[in-house]
Motif scaffolding. Structure first.
Motif: not given
Length: 168
Positions: A111-112, A114-119
């Protein structure tokens, strides 16, 4: 006024008959001092306050300069590089787990990641937009060869000039 003062200061040199001044050279006026200790910029500001105070109202037209001055392109590029390397290292760990049939990283950091990639993707879009804006500013200032770092520094110099307290 800046051109006249610059030509006077350089009258016995090849730059003494300039037809224009480059904005990135404004900093020289803030550090060139007379034998009385005043900078050339302080002299010009005092002269303008006495003769044409309305010319100094240009500061109001530069309202976004303080925000632009906060951007240090060297730091931004360095930070972007570190983020890119960090995400690449994280991706390698995911790949290693996949190769050995483990899901430790996926379970604990999926989850980290995925969120880091999106940000990071959003950050990269803004970074590229900033680079394009700096390029546009350089072209507007008739300095197309000016790097984003130089444009960033120019904003800092302009901000410094705008923040100077008039010395009367």
């Amino acid at each position: 006024i800046i051109l006249v003062v610059g030509n006077k200061l350089n009258q016995n040199q090849k730059q003494g008959d300039s037809a224009a001044i480059r904005l990135k050279d404004l900093e020289k006026f803030a550090i060139t001092k007379s034998n009385m200790g005043d900078t050339a910029l302080e002299y010009m500001v005092r002269h303008l306050l006495r003769k044409k105070p309305d010319l100094l109202s240009v500061v109001k037209d530069l309202a976004s300069v303080p925000l632009a001055a906060k951007i240090n392109m060297d730091v931004a590029k360095s930070d972007k590089k570190k983020l890119t390397q960090g995400l690449a290292a994280l991706e390698k760990e995911f790949e290693k787990d996949e190769e050995v049939g483990d899901d430790y990283f996926e379970t604990s950091l999926g989850a980290f990641k995925d969120k880091a990639t999106m940000l990071f993707d959003a950050f990269e879009d803004k970074f590229q937009a900033t680079m394009e804006s700096f390029k546009t500013v350089a072209e507007f200032l008739l300095e197309p060869d000016m790097s984003p770092e130089e444009v960033s520094y120019l904003f800092f110099v302009l901000y410094t000039l705008c923040m100077m307290k008039p010395l009367v």
